[in-house]
Scaffold this motif. Structure first.
Motif, PDB file in Angstrom:
ATOM      1  N   CYS A   1     -23.069  -3.802  32.350  1.00  0.00           N
ATOM      2  CA  CYS A   1     -23.698  -2.690  32.260  1.00  0.00           C
ATOM      3  C   CYS A   1     -24.917  -3.099  31.568  1.00  0.00           C
ATOM      4  CB  CYS A   1     -22.818  -1.873  31.194  1.00  0.00           C
ATOM      5  SG  CYS A   1     -22.569  -2.840  29.712  1.00  0.00           S
ATOM      6  N   LEU A   2     -25.736  -2.201  31.348  1.00  0.00           N
ATOM      7  CA  LEU A   2     -27.101  -2.015  30.788  1.00  0.00           C
ATOM      8  C   LEU A   2     -26.990  -1.119  29.496  1.00  0.00           C
ATOM      9  CD1 LEU A   2     -29.688  -2.291  33.686  1.00  0.00           C
ATOM     10  CD2 LEU A   2     -28.452  -4.201  32.619  1.00  0.00           C
ATOM     11  N   THR A   3     -27.372  -1.698  28.243  1.00  0.00           N
ATOM     12  CA  THR A   3     -27.040  -0.888  27.262  1.00  0.00           C
ATOM     13  C   THR A   3     -28.283   0.006  26.756  1.00  0.00           C
ATOM     14  OG1 THR A   3     -25.166  -1.904  26.750  1.00  0.00           O
ATOM     15  CG2 THR A   3     -25.831  -0.582  25.002  1.00  0.00           C
ATOM     16  N   TYR A   4     -28.515   1.221  26.688  1.00  0.00           N
ATOM     17  CA  TYR A   4     -29.549   2.062  26.220  1.00  0.00           C
ATOM     18  C   TYR A   4     -29.512   2.771  24.923  1.00  0.00           C
ATOM     19  CZ  TYR A   4     -27.686   6.214  28.152  1.00  0.00           C
ATOM     20  OH  TYR A   4     -26.813   7.284  28.610  1.00  0.00           O
ATOM     21  N   GLY A   5     -28.369   2.521  24.374  1.00  0.00           N
ATOM     22  CA  GLY A   5     -28.343   3.438  22.982  1.00  0.00           C
ATOM     23  C   GLY A   5     -27.157   2.720  22.193  1.00  0.00           C
ATOM     24  N   LEU A   6     -27.795   2.934  20.944  1.00  0.00           N
ATOM     25  CA  LEU A   6     -26.682   2.587  19.921  1.00  0.00           C
ATOM     26  C   LEU A   6     -26.509   3.306  18.613  1.00  0.00           C
ATOM     27  CD1 LEU A   6     -28.306  -1.012  19.150  1.00  0.00           C
ATOM     28  CD2 LEU A   6     -26.108  -0.651  20.539  1.00  0.00           C
ATOM     29  N   ARG A   7     -25.352   3.731  18.255  1.00  0.00           N
ATOM     30  CA  ARG A   7     -25.136   4.731  17.263  1.00  0.00           C
ATOM     31  C   ARG A   7     -25.817   4.074  15.777  1.00  0.00           C
ATOM     32  NH1 ARG A   7     -19.183   7.554  17.290  1.00  0.00           N
ATOM     33  NH2 ARG A   7     -18.632   5.330  17.026  1.00  0.00           N
ATOM     34  N   GLY A   8     -26.211   4.667  14.947  1.00  0.00           N
ATOM     35  CA  GLY A   8     -26.676   4.387  13.602  1.00  0.00           C
ATOM     36  C   GLY A   8     -25.525   4.297  12.571  1.00  0.00           C
ATOM     37  N   CYS A   9     -25.610   4.015  11.441  1.00  0.00           N
ATOM     38  CA  CYS A   9     -24.580   4.029  10.354  1.00  0.00           C
ATOM     39  C   CYS A   9     -25.125   4.276   8.946  1.00  0.00           C
ATOM     40  CB  CYS A   9     -23.884   2.445  10.416  1.00  0.00           C
ATOM     41  SG  CYS A   9     -22.538   2.570   9.372  1.00  0.00           S
ATOM     42  N   ASN A  10     -24.691   5.307   8.254  1.00  0.00           N
ATOM     43  CA  ASN A  10     -24.714   5.749   6.997  1.00  0.00           C
ATOM     44  C   ASN A  10     -23.569   5.409   6.287  1.00  0.00           C
ATOM     45  OD1 ASN A  10     -27.025   6.816   8.101  1.00  0.00           O
ATOM     46  ND2 ASN A  10     -27.030   8.753   6.917  1.00  0.00           N
ATOM     47  N   TYR A  11     -23.854   4.434   5.247  1.00  0.00           N
ATOM     48  CA  TYR A  11     -22.412   3.971   4.706  1.00  0.00           C
ATOM     49  C   TYR A  11     -22.500   4.690   3.192  1.00  0.00           C
ATOM     50  CZ  TYR A  11     -18.755   0.559   4.101  1.00  0.00           C
ATOM     51  OH  TYR A  11     -17.560   0.057   3.686  1.00  0.00           O
ATOM     52  N   TYR A  12     -21.414   5.072   2.816  1.00  0.00           N
ATOM     53  CA  TYR A  12     -21.418   5.656   1.446  1.00  0.00           C
ATOM     54  C   TYR A  12     -20.517   5.326   0.437  1.00  0.00           C
ATOM     55  CZ  TYR A  12     -23.817   9.275   4.118  1.00  0.00           C
ATOM     56  OH  TYR A  12     -24.760   9.876   5.120  1.00  0.00           O
ATOM     57  N   SER A  13     -20.853   5.303  -0.833  1.00  0.00           N
ATOM     58  CA  SER A  13     -19.675   4.996  -1.924  1.00  0.00           C
ATOM     59  C   SER A  13     -19.516   6.382  -2.765  1.00  0.00           C
ATOM     60  CB  SER A  13     -20.385   4.093  -2.796  1.00  0.00           C
ATOM     61  OG  SER A  13     -20.338   2.771  -2.328  1.00  0.00           O
ATOM     62  N   ILE A  14     -18.298   6.789  -2.915  1.00  0.00           N
ATOM     63  CA  ILE A  14     -17.971   7.789  -3.761  1.00  0.00           C
ATOM     64  C   ILE A  14     -17.337   7.098  -5.162  1.00  0.00           C
ATOM     65  CG2 ILE A  14     -16.520  10.036  -3.963  1.00  0.00           C
ATOM     66  CD1 ILE A  14     -16.070   9.779  -0.954  1.00  0.00           C
ATOM     67  N   GLU A  15     -17.856   7.292  -6.076  1.00  0.00           N
ATOM     68  CA  GLU A  15     -17.442   6.523  -7.481  1.00  0.00           C
ATOM     69  C   GLU A  15     -17.065   7.408  -8.385  1.00  0.00           C
ATOM     70  OE1 GLU A  15     -20.060   3.449  -9.297  1.00  0.00           O
ATOM     71  OE2 GLU A  15     -19.613   4.477 -11.180  1.00  0.00           O
ATOM     72  N   VAL A  16     -15.607   7.488  -8.890  1.00  0.00           N
ATOM     73  CA  VAL A  16     -15.034   8.333  -9.765  1.00  0.00           C
ATOM     74  C   VAL A  16     -14.440   7.344 -10.931  1.00  0.00           C
ATOM     75  CG1 VAL A  16     -13.473  10.155 -10.106  1.00  0.00           C
ATOM     76  CG2 VAL A  16     -14.256  10.078  -7.873  1.00  0.00           C
ATOM     77  N   SER A  17     -15.093   7.854 -12.007  1.00  0.00           N
ATOM     78  CA  SER A  17     -14.734   7.088 -13.112  1.00  0.00           C
ATOM     79  C   SER A  17     -14.038   7.785 -14.406  1.00  0.00           C
ATOM     80  CB  SER A  17     -15.729   6.194 -13.813  1.00  0.00           C
ATOM     81  OG  SER A  17     -17.007   6.934 -14.070  1.00  0.00           O
ATOM     82  N   GLY A  18     -13.178   7.345 -15.518  1.00  0.00           N
ATOM     83  CA  GLY A  18     -12.973   8.010 -16.436  1.00  0.00           C
ATOM     84  C   GLY A  18     -12.656   7.220 -17.679  1.00  0.00           C
ATOM     85  N   PRO A  19     -11.383   6.731 -17.724  1.00  0.00           N
ATOM     86  CA  PRO A  19     -10.947   5.750 -18.848  1.00  0.00           C
ATOM     87  C   PRO A  19     -12.190   4.493 -18.920  1.00  0.00           C
ATOM     88  CG  PRO A  19      -9.270   6.229 -17.483  1.00  0.00           C
ATOM     89  CD  PRO A  19     -10.488   6.667 -16.680  1.00  0.00           C
TER      90      PRO A  19
END
Lengths: 476, 476
Positions: A205-223
């Motif tokens: 195959c010949l490859t003409y496209g790639l997906r991008g990647c957005n990487y997220y953090s969800i931080e929840v803190s309390g004590p």
């Protein structure tokens, strides 16, 4: 006029043992970029590769990249910049590859020693780096040598950029590519990267496209610190409870992203694209085999391929700060960080996507009326990439595939990201082609990584043939 | 007739430096049961303690427990069984404690060397094991010695059971307690355990209840191995997506357990219990201080105490098999195991609770119509404990508290579990009293663990006074 390739092809066949031996010598150097203790091996691998190129008459530079960020005293391995040929009447093609490898240890479950190339009776050449990416990198070296031995004129000027940190985030490379875009790489007419894989096992195959990647953090803190669930369970609002409720509202089990506005950005399927899918050599059994299960979202090939490379996807990767070991620990984690990413596609915008994601999560958190504290932010964002498969760089490669493999290649996209692709495209302003050597079963990052002998030897012919066709291809 | 305690009390005061020195010598032995390399220190600690007891005339046995399960060649530390006095005319009291400690290293953030007892100008005696549980264990030793030195007749026969694996699951102890219930422990009239803490810092308490703990695993699996989210995101049903959806339906942010039938098993609050809460020395500020935040579920003391010790709670601890490190990894985990536990209270039944939990989770999973595979099972279940605070064992202890501290103790329960409590109750059939020495700020499992000098010295008096009162207390 079709290029005269018979002499080159015959020489490649005659050099089979020699080329396999060269791969054996490369695999024997455990150039694991992720392990600090192996850094001398990575550098040794770069020097070995540079020597191979010099022996063939290439001009070679080992570009130092300085110390690894955050690791004082630990030098990054050099980038090898090389030029073979400097004829103003020839096109100049820039190729990229990497000489470092993923970690590997026999005890991980390898059937053979990972750093001893072991060829079985089916022609499978097992060894770490065999397919990712030492085989393809040596493909270029071998193509040069076979031309020399066969007395065939090399059809292009070849610029080479081989790095030693690809498996550890390509540290330092982006800056170098940007800096050299109009300098070392200035006369490149097109770019070719051989560092991905066929969609299946039988058809190139010949490859003409790639997906991008957005990487997220969800931080929840309390004590203020982790708590004992016996003492505090039932009296404190627990960050894990909030986090899991948020993470449960991001994607459905059948892959639907539940964040409004994401799908609105996706480019519609054109009739031309729609027509491409039927011929592509891919079956649901291919998917089941690589999944190791039948837990697919879709039951048919076309939806699966679209789900893989032309629609966004959202994956939950895990939680930092919570209990993650085997066994039982009765902890209430004080601060937990959920990790997820969205694979992005044309025409999604990074900033717009990040905005939609963060405000959606803030709204969901607000609904919980929690006393805990939320932070949500993108850890990193990498753009999707889509080239024109009608460019002469691709049509040349298609002809080369047909010449070597007697079949028209599939034009494919990939679900993953190869960030260097966009870097080269942006720095040079030229078309980038992804021209894979290995197949889908090679297990690039797994135990028992292999490259089929057939893919290696025909792949050397393919890389060489591509250079002949790309030298002659009229500008469309 | 109130016991004559003045001579004993004076002797304790006069021996203060000697008793602190004894604690210093005990703290100096790093008897960390969780670290294999420290096993010789744990054994040394046991032998040291046995020698102290022998020197006072106690009969002492070091009972071997054999090898640690799953660790061939690694012997468990011995249980010290000791008897002081064998007068048929006296009551016999069985006491329990442990001579092993939690791990500690200066680099964890200790302000002082963890294995050097360091007394500051506020009388805080810092050191690993000072309060948990070397201080209380030496409390019994010191009480014997002070009686001898003061020439005061020891009021009871004292049976002692001191183990060296409490901080690592009390391996091997349960079997020994069961085996010795009608043998070594046969003539025990009551049991006293000093291994918990005051609710606050100013007022002693007697503890008559503990919550149980049922610990669950929810395992969701699909693909044969971890997948790359670029390649497979959007084509595979992801186990994490299913798991997070299930975990989000177990408990609300304000602590409500969402599994039907759990709350139905909880004993109603009686008028007598309800009346207890107002006097208990505990404020919301105590909670906020120990939380290190104001992220409480309730705004008032009574609901908070009820939430802590008389209602069940459900905590999500974490996920095994998912990405849990800092940074960004684009993995689709193939098999993830969610961990959570329910703290149980009277009159919840272990089996009934496990049934309700597992069938609820199976129903939620069925609603997802997922192709992945679910397993849900209890990892372990420990029963809640509730003794009668009206038993003579408790009324004797209450009188001792009033004598030493000039205040009526709070009658408290605890949210956590001390499994050995139930083991002793079941094996001996006798009333068990939890009689703490340290206060809520001692930081038993944290850095900078301490025992206040006042709690130690008055605590020695308390343990001794308790033995006098319990010797005389009429059976209610």
């Amino acid at each position: 006029m079709a290029p005269q390739l018979d002499g080159f092809f015959k020489q490649v066949d005659d050099s089979t043992d020699h080329f396999i031996d060269r791969l054996r010598r490369a695999v024997a150097i455990p150039s694991i970029s992720a392990e600090e203790a192996r850094r001398p091996d990575v550098i040794r691998m770069g020097e070995w590769l540079a020597d191979e190129l010099k022996a063939l008459g290439a001009e070679v530079e080992l570009r130092p990249l300085g110390e690894q960020p955050g690791k004082p005293g630990l030098d990054l391995p050099p980038v090898i910049l090389a030029r073979y040929g400097n004829d103003k009447n020839k096109r100049t093609i820039l190729v990229y590859g990497h000489y470092d490898v993923q970690p590997a240890d026999k005890s991980d479950g390898w059937a053979t020693e990972p750093f001893e190339l072991t060829v079985d009776d089916k022609g499978r050449m097992f060894g770490r780096g065999s397919t990712d990416d030492k085989g393809p990198v040596l493909g270029w070296v071998n193509a040069i040598e076979a031309h020399q031995k066969a007395g065939v004129d090399f059809p292009v000027n070849l610029l080479m950029c081989f790095e030693g940190m690809e498996e550890y985030g390509s540290e330092g490379l982006e800056e170098l590519i940007v800096a050299e875009g109009k300098k070392y790489f200035a006369d490149a007419d097109a770019v070719c990267i051989s560092d991905n894989y066929w969609l299946g096992t039988e058809k190139p195959c010949l490859t003409y496209g790639l997906r991008g990647c957005n990487y997220y953090s969800i931080e929840v803190s309390g004590p203020g610190a982790d708590l004992h669930s016996g003492v505090f369970g039932g009296t404190a609002q627990e960050p894990m409870t909030d986090l899991v409720k948020i993470m449960s509202q991001l994607v459905s089990n059948d892959g639907k992203i539940l964040i409004p506005g994401i799908m609105d950005q996706v480019a519609p399927v054109t009739a031309e694209e729609d027509a491409l899918y039927n011929d592509i050599a891919f079956t649901m059994d291919n998917l089941y085999e690589s999944l190791g299960s039948k837990t697919s979202i879709f039951e048919d090939k076309k939806q699966t391929l679209m789900g893989r490379w032309r629609y966004p996807s959202l994956s939950l990767h895990g939680i930092e700060g919570a209990f993650s070991s085997p066994g039982a620990k009765t902890v209430i984690p004080a601060k937990v960080v959920g990790k997820f990413s969205i694979r992005t596609v044309p025409n999604m915008e990074i900033d717009r996507t990040n905005e939609l994601v963060c405000s959606y999560i803030q709204e969901r958190f607000a609904e919980l009326t929690s006393k805990n504290t939320l932070k949500v932010f993108p850890q990193h964002s990498g753009k999707w990439w889509a080239a024109s498969p009608n460019h002469w760089n691709f049509s040349a490669a298609a002809k080369a595939v047909e010449r070597v493999w007697n079949v028209k290649p599939d034009f494919t996209r990939e679900g993953g990201s190869i960030p260097v692709t966009i870097s080269f495209e942006e720095a040079t302003g030229k078309n980038v082609l992804l021209l894979p050597m290995g197949s889908s079963t090679d297990g690039a990052h797994s135990i028992n990584e292999k490259l089929d002998k057939r893919n290696y030897i025909e792949g050397i012919k393919l890389l060489g043939a591509y250079l002949h066709y790309v030298a002659e291809e009229p500008i469309a």
